[in-house]
Design a protein around this motif. Sequence first.
Motif, PDB file in Angstrom:
ATOM      1  N   HIS A  25     -23.978 -37.474  30.112  1.00 12.43           N
ATOM      2  CA  HIS A  25     -24.755 -36.524  30.905  1.00 12.43           C
ATOM      3  C   HIS A  25     -26.042 -36.228  30.146  1.00 12.43           C
ATOM      4  CE1 HIS A  25     -21.297 -35.334  33.593  1.00 12.43           C
ATOM      5  NE2 HIS A  25     -20.657 -35.905  32.578  1.00 12.43           N
ATOM      6  N   ILE A  26     -27.158 -36.152  30.869  1.00  9.51           N
ATOM      7  CA  ILE A  26     -28.454 -35.926  30.236  1.00  9.51           C
ATOM      8  C   ILE A  26     -29.191 -34.816  30.973  1.00  9.51           C
ATOM      9  CG2 ILE A  26     -30.745 -36.918  29.797  1.00  9.51           C
ATOM     10  CD1 ILE A  26     -29.418 -39.565  29.230  1.00  9.51           C
ATOM     11  N   THR A  27     -29.775 -33.905  30.204  1.00  4.88           N
ATOM     12  CA  THR A  27     -30.653 -32.883  30.755  1.00  4.88           C
ATOM     13  C   THR A  27     -32.009 -32.999  30.080  1.00  4.88           C
ATOM     14  OG1 THR A  27     -30.905 -30.513  31.212  1.00  4.88           O
ATOM     15  CG2 THR A  27     -29.957 -31.108  29.097  1.00  4.88           C
ATOM     16  N   GLY A  28     -33.061 -32.561  30.763  1.00  6.55           N
ATOM     17  CA  GLY A  28     -34.408 -32.709  30.231  1.00  6.55           C
ATOM     18  C   GLY A  28     -35.116 -31.378  30.080  1.00  6.55           C
ATOM     19  N   LEU A  29     -36.006 -31.302  29.104  1.00 10.75           N
ATOM     20  CA  LEU A  29     -36.759 -30.083  28.826  1.00 10.75           C
ATOM     21  C   LEU A  29     -38.148 -30.451  28.327  1.00 10.75           C
ATOM     22  CD1 LEU A  29     -36.726 -26.963  28.546  1.00 10.75           C
ATOM     23  CD2 LEU A  29     -35.833 -27.294  26.229  1.00 10.75           C
ATOM     24  N   TYR A  30     -39.154 -29.838  28.918  1.00 13.80           N
ATOM     25  CA  TYR A  30     -40.536 -30.042  28.471  1.00 13.80           C
ATOM     26  C   TYR A  30     -41.123 -28.683  28.117  1.00 13.80           C
ATOM     27  CZ  TYR A  30     -45.479 -31.310  28.492  1.00 13.80           C
ATOM     28  OH  TYR A  30     -46.787 -31.499  28.141  1.00 13.80           O
ATOM     29  N   LEU A  31     -41.596 -28.548  26.874  1.00 10.83           N
ATOM     30  CA  LEU A  31     -42.134 -27.275  26.399  1.00 10.83           C
ATOM     31  C   LEU A  31     -43.636 -27.329  26.151  1.00 10.83           C
ATOM     32  CD1 LEU A  31     -39.298 -26.225  23.908  1.00 10.83           C
ATOM     33  CD2 LEU A  31     -39.605 -25.548  26.299  1.00 10.83           C
ATOM     34  N   ALA A  36     -34.865 -29.741  33.669  1.00 13.31           N
ATOM     35  CA  ALA A  36     -34.154 -30.556  34.653  1.00 13.31           C
ATOM     36  C   ALA A  36     -32.659 -30.341  34.515  1.00 13.31           C
ATOM     37  CB  ALA A  36     -34.478 -32.037  34.470  1.00 13.31           C
ATOM     38  N   LYS A  37     -31.996 -30.061  35.612  1.00 15.47           N
ATOM     39  CA  LYS A  37     -30.543 -29.927  35.616  1.00 15.47           C
ATOM     40  C   LYS A  37     -29.917 -31.241  35.185  1.00 15.47           C
ATOM     41  CE  LYS A  37     -26.694 -28.621  38.624  1.00 15.47           C
ATOM     42  NZ  LYS A  37     -26.304 -28.192  39.992  1.00 15.47           N
ATOM     43  N   SER A  38     -28.840 -31.148  34.436  1.00 13.96           N
ATOM     44  CA  SER A  38     -28.229 -32.357  33.886  1.00 13.96           C
ATOM     45  C   SER A  38     -27.705 -33.271  34.984  1.00 13.96           C
ATOM     46  CB  SER A  38     -27.086 -31.996  32.935  1.00 13.96           C
ATOM     47  OG  SER A  38     -26.012 -31.401  33.631  1.00 13.96           O
ATOM     48  N   VAL A  39     -27.760 -34.575  34.721  1.00 11.03           N
ATOM     49  CA  VAL A  39     -27.231 -35.578  35.633  1.00 11.03           C
ATOM     50  C   VAL A  39     -26.253 -36.473  34.888  1.00 11.03           C
ATOM     51  CG1 VAL A  39     -29.276 -35.581  37.112  1.00 11.03           C
ATOM     52  CG2 VAL A  39     -29.141 -37.169  35.192  1.00 11.03           C
ATOM     53  N   ASP A  40     -25.319 -37.000  35.618  1.00  8.57           N
ATOM     54  CA  ASP A  40     -24.332 -37.934  35.076  1.00  8.57           C
ATOM     55  C   ASP A  40     -24.897 -39.338  35.239  1.00  8.57           C
ATOM     56  OD1 ASP A  40     -22.181 -39.577  34.503  1.00  8.57           O
ATOM     57  OD2 ASP A  40     -20.740 -38.458  35.726  1.00  8.57           O
ATOM     58  N   VAL A  41     -25.213 -40.000  34.129  1.00 13.20           N
ATOM     59  CA  VAL A  41     -25.787 -41.341  34.193  1.00 13.20           C
ATOM     60  C   VAL A  41     -24.725 -42.422  33.990  1.00 13.20           C
ATOM     61  CG1 VAL A  41     -28.053 -40.532  33.492  1.00 13.20           C
ATOM     62  CG2 VAL A  41     -26.474 -41.367  31.753  1.00 13.20           C
ATOM     63  N   SER A  79     -37.469 -40.401  39.673  1.00 17.29           N
ATOM     64  CA  SER A  79     -36.834 -41.467  40.411  1.00 17.29           C
ATOM     65  C   SER A  79     -35.454 -41.761  39.868  1.00 17.29           C
ATOM     66  CB  SER A  79     -37.697 -42.731  40.346  1.00 17.29           C
ATOM     67  OG  SER A  79     -37.890 -43.112  39.016  1.00 17.29           O
ATOM     68  N   ALA A  80     -34.673 -42.474  40.652  1.00 17.94           N
ATOM     69  CA  ALA A  80     -33.271 -42.713  40.308  1.00 17.94           C
ATOM     70  C   ALA A  80     -33.137 -43.320  38.928  1.00 17.94           C
ATOM     71  CB  ALA A  80     -32.653 -43.627  41.343  1.00 17.94           C
ATOM     72  N   LEU A  81     -32.117 -42.884  38.227  1.00 14.74           N
ATOM     73  CA  LEU A  81     -31.836 -43.397  36.888  1.00 14.74           C
ATOM     74  C   LEU A  81     -31.139 -44.740  37.009  1.00 14.74           C
ATOM     75  CD1 LEU A  81     -30.454 -40.077  35.432  1.00 14.74           C
ATOM     76  CD2 LEU A  81     -32.680 -41.079  35.029  1.00 14.74           C
ATOM     77  N   ALA A  82     -31.676 -45.713  36.325  1.00 17.25           N
ATOM     78  CA  ALA A  82     -31.074 -47.043  36.377  1.00 17.25           C
ATOM     79  C   ALA A  82     -30.510 -47.385  35.022  1.00 17.25           C
ATOM     80  CB  ALA A  82     -32.128 -48.065  36.780  1.00 17.25           C
ATOM     81  N   ILE A  83     -29.287 -47.736  34.988  1.00 16.98           N
ATOM     82  CA  ILE A  83     -28.633 -48.108  33.735  1.00 16.98           C
ATOM     83  C   ILE A  83     -28.408 -49.605  33.723  1.00 16.98           C
ATOM     84  CG2 ILE A  83     -26.574 -47.820  32.310  1.00 16.98           C
ATOM     85  CD1 ILE A  83     -27.481 -45.247  34.808  1.00 16.98           C
ATOM     86  N   ALA A  84     -29.032 -50.275  32.749  1.00 13.54           N
ATOM     87  CA  ALA A  84     -28.882 -51.717  32.651  1.00 13.54           C
ATOM     88  C   ALA A  84     -27.859 -52.033  31.593  1.00 13.54           C
ATOM     89  CB  ALA A  84     -30.219 -52.357  32.295  1.00 13.54           C
ATOM     90  N   ALA A  85     -26.788 -52.644  31.981  1.00 12.80           N
ATOM     91  CA  ALA A  85     -25.747 -53.032  31.024  1.00 12.80           C
ATOM     92  C   ALA A  85     -25.508 -54.523  31.158  1.00 12.80           C
ATOM     93  CB  ALA A  85     -24.464 -52.259  31.307  1.00 12.80           C
ATOM     94  N   THR A  86     -26.030 -55.274  30.199  1.00 14.66           N
ATOM     95  CA  THR A  86     -25.901 -56.720  30.267  1.00 14.66           C
ATOM     96  C   THR A  86     -25.005 -57.201  29.137  1.00 14.66           C
ATOM     97  OG1 THR A  86     -28.120 -56.880  31.150  1.00 14.66           O
ATOM     98  CG2 THR A  86     -27.151 -58.898  30.269  1.00 14.66           C
ATOM     99  N   VAL A 112     -19.840 -48.310  34.401  1.00 23.36           N
ATOM    100  CA  VAL A 112     -20.275 -47.895  35.738  1.00 23.36           C
ATOM    101  C   VAL A 112     -21.552 -47.077  35.616  1.00 23.36           C
ATOM    102  CG1 VAL A 112     -19.668 -46.677  37.852  1.00 23.36           C
ATOM    103  CG2 VAL A 112     -17.873 -47.811  36.521  1.00 23.36           C
ATOM    104  N   GLU A 113     -22.623 -47.530  36.245  1.00 27.10           N
ATOM    105  CA  GLU A 113     -23.898 -46.848  36.139  1.00 27.10           C
ATOM    106  C   GLU A 113     -23.969 -45.676  37.118  1.00 27.10           C
ATOM    107  OE1 GLU A 113     -27.017 -49.156  38.964  1.00 27.10           O
ATOM    108  OE2 GLU A 113     -26.321 -50.260  37.211  1.00 27.10           O
ATOM    109  N   GLY A 114     -24.799 -44.675  36.766  1.00 24.92           N
ATOM    110  CA  GLY A 114     -25.076 -43.557  37.657  1.00 24.92           C
ATOM    111  C   GLY A 114     -26.499 -43.644  38.177  1.00 24.92           C
ATOM    112  N   THR A 115     -26.755 -43.072  39.344  1.00 24.48           N
ATOM    113  CA  THR A 115     -28.084 -43.200  39.963  1.00 24.48           C
ATOM    114  C   THR A 115     -28.657 -41.857  40.411  1.00 24.48           C
ATOM    115  OG1 THR A 115     -27.045 -43.635  42.114  1.00 24.48           O
ATOM    116  CG2 THR A 115     -27.621 -45.550  40.756  1.00 24.48           C
ATOM    117  N   THR A 116     -28.116 -40.749  39.950  1.00 24.97           N
ATOM    118  CA  THR A 116     -28.621 -39.444  40.349  1.00 24.97           C
ATOM    119  C   THR A 116     -29.982 -39.178  39.722  1.00 24.97           C
ATOM    120  OG1 THR A 116     -26.354 -38.625  40.476  1.00 24.97           O
ATOM    121  CG2 THR A 116     -28.102 -36.981  40.437  1.00 24.97           C
TER     122      THR A 116
END
Length: 312
Positions: A113-119, A147-152, A7-14, A157-161
């Motif tokens: 940018h974040i990419t994911g890997l599960y082994l 998972a291909k990297s996404v810009d969060v 699901s969409a990445l939510a960045i909380a910046a308070t 400014v938050e990213g939602t990819t």
Amino acid sequence: MKALVLSALAIAATLSMSSCSSENDPVDEATKEAPVEIKLNAGVIQTKAAIDVDQEQHPTQDMSNVYFYRQDVEAPGTPSWTAPSASFTGTIKTTGAIEDFTQYYATNGYNTHITGLYLGTESSTVPNVTDGKVEFSIDGTQDVLWAKSVDVGNRNVEGTTALNFKHKLTKFKFIANTSNGIGAVTGISITIKNAKASSTINLADGNLGAWTPDASADFTVNGLTAAADGGESSASEGVMLQPNLASLSIAVSAPNYLSEAQNLTITGSDEGSFKGGSSYTITITFSGKAVTTTATIANWTDGTNPGAGVIE
């Protein structure tokens, strides 16, 4: 390919500011530079097993020890992944939330940018990256997802990819049955011969490297029982193997039926191979004259039936 979609990445910046402040009020520099935590939401399984998802493409169980790599890049640049800025582990819950990690945005305003890997391992130690690649080994029980990297986004400014995890291996399940007039066959053991066990994965594109020629093993499925007169065993646990094999060599043992192990070669016919991300069910039939096999494809993706093999 059926993918595990996060699901969409939510960045909380308070940022803490007084409700009665105005643009003329002085800005607290300490607050201005306070760390801004990155919050991730997702979805995915735990332990060493094939990952299955529900209708919402969330995992049916929590997955621990998911490895995440981050690289901070000045916009509009893109990460190379040859030298990640940081790495961390997280747990992806069935609700889609990623927990058990703490990361902050770069204070210089660079995008993260974040990419994911599960082994499929039980280790919480994130593997090292060498020239943009991660080495890994399998024993037939681990699923491997990337998972291909996404810009969060950044601290302002938050990213939602969404992160989109894809299966990188091929899964095989085995079923044993009998023909009419054949008694029950017990203690059936199926050995996958010379399975290559070590490779690398490229963080940038998810491509797998060459499988190490001398890193091979025999992976075995034990304990199947085919009931008499056409009875069928339940499916074995999934065995995850190197993708895109042209054929699968197995040895079938059944002490109360076969005097010695019978060798079978099953040929893949999805463009000449067993495709990565596909799940194949191999059915072994004890007929009284020969042991035969057929293969169908299910679960992860659809594919082409590779036909049957016979041993006299």
